[in-house]
Design a protein around this motif. Structure first.
Motif, PDB file in Angstrom:
ATOM      1  N   ILE A 139     -18.868 -11.846 -24.106  1.00 10.34           N
ATOM      2  CA  ILE A 139     -19.540 -12.326 -22.888  1.00 10.34           C
ATOM      3  C   ILE A 139     -20.844 -11.530 -22.812  1.00 10.34           C
ATOM      4  N   LEU A 140     -21.923 -12.126 -23.277  1.00 10.26           N
ATOM      5  CA  LEU A 140     -23.166 -11.370 -23.477  1.00 10.26           C
ATOM      6  C   LEU A 140     -24.227 -11.803 -22.470  1.00 10.26           C
ATOM      7  N   PHE A 141     -24.633 -10.878 -21.665  1.00  8.98           N
ATOM      8  CA  PHE A 141     -25.673 -11.090 -20.662  1.00  8.98           C
ATOM      9  C   PHE A 141     -25.332 -12.259 -19.742  1.00  8.98           C
ATOM     10  N   PRO A 142     -24.136 -12.201 -19.132  1.00  8.78           N
ATOM     11  CA  PRO A 142     -23.752 -13.272 -18.197  1.00  8.78           C
ATOM     12  C   PRO A 142     -24.674 -13.273 -16.976  1.00  8.78           C
ATOM     13  N   ASP A 143     -24.801 -14.422 -16.348  1.00  5.66           N
ATOM     14  CA  ASP A 143     -25.638 -14.520 -15.148  1.00  5.66           C
ATOM     15  C   ASP A 143     -25.112 -13.533 -14.109  1.00  5.66           C
ATOM     16  N   PRO A 144     -25.971 -12.632 -13.601  1.00  6.32           N
ATOM     17  CA  PRO A 144     -25.460 -11.593 -12.700  1.00  6.32           C
ATOM     18  C   PRO A 144     -25.209 -12.048 -11.261  1.00  6.32           C
TER      19      PRO A 144
END
Ligand SMILES: C[S@@+](CC[C@H](N)C(=O)[O-])C[C@H]1O[C@@H](n2cnc3c(N)ncnc32)[C@H](O)[C@@H]1O
Length: 237
Positions: A139-144
């Motif tokens: 899970i890479l750079f999910p929407d924060p």
């Protein structure tokens, strides 16, 4: 792909057709160029994750393991991983069609055989993935979703973690990375509090440096250009 505050891009098109899962995020950006549109029409159906078939049936060669990437963006990381590990079967999920089209184009150009795509919310395929099938999840750079009123839109929820715990075999790795400090601290608490996951870090270098075999993602690159360092969390199921 959504910016750091994607609240203007809410898509509720799945509300009725897909039961209780509610998807957020942008599905479509600029009009696809004709070459990519053709690939989406012609190649994507052949490499779309098929909920009706077993995992082994979906890949040309029987894979030694199955890895899942959630929210692959333009698929840069997924394509490089698939090329580096031809014996692994990769499932990538991404609802943003322009990102999907970019990955389909890379798959076509590079002759990649070991990726199956879920061109939609990953949670819709969870029921089709058997218990213990996954050896690694990214899970890479999910929407924060930084605003307090949007926290419930974050991907990492108790329901998502329960589903990952079921689908990942004992010893499987979950890799989560982000350039958003508040978000990554929050994600660390969520995941570490789950009884089936343990954070593997022993010292600061473990979360400040990417794990072995790392492939830089587009959002990671964007953060570096802004002078922001990312955090890398590795958990074991
Ligand atoms: C900030 S972007 C990061 C893209 C890529 N991982 C990177 O690092 O360059 C987050 C991506 O996750 C996708 N996403 C959000 N929710 C998702 C979901 N439920 N299932 C699959 N993808 C999702 C978004 O569409 C978006 O493209």
């Amino acid at each position: 792909m959504p910016s750091s505050d994607p609240s203007s891009n809410i898509d509720k098109s799945n509300d009725k057709s897909n039961g209780p899962v509610r998807s957020f995020g942008r599905r479509r950006g600029k009009k696809l160029r004709p070459g990519r549109e053709r690939l989406v029409d012609e190649l994507l159906p052949a490499i779309t994750f098929d909920v009706e078939r077993s995992l082994a049936e979906q890949f040309a060669a029987t894979p030694t393991d199955i890895w899942l990437e959630i929210g692959f963006g333009g698929g840069e990381h997924l394509a490089r991983q698939a090329l580096a590990h031809p014996d692994i079967g990769f499932i990538g999920a991404e609802p943003f069609i322009n990102g999907v089209a970019k990955l389909v184009s890379t798959i076509n150009d590079e002759g990649i055989k070991n990726i199956r795509i879920q061109p939609d919310d990953v949670r819709f395929i969870f029921p089709s993935i058997p218990d213990g099938a996954l050896g690694r999840v990214f899970i890479l750079f999910p929407d924060p979703w930084p605003k307090a009123r949007h926290i419930k839109r974050r991907l990492i929820t108790d329901e998502t973690m329960d589903a990952l715990a079921r689908m990942m075999r004992i010893g499987a790795e979950l890799v989560v990375a982000s350039d958003h400090r508040e978000y990554i601290s929050w994600a660390l608490l969520q995941i570490n509090n789950h009884p089936d996951f343990s954070w593997m870090a022993e010292n600061a270098a473990d979360w400040r440096t990417p794990p072995p075999g790392w492939v830089t993602t587009r959002y990671e690159e964007k953060a570096l250009i802004r002078g922001v360092k990312s955090t890398y969390l590795v958990f074991q199921r």
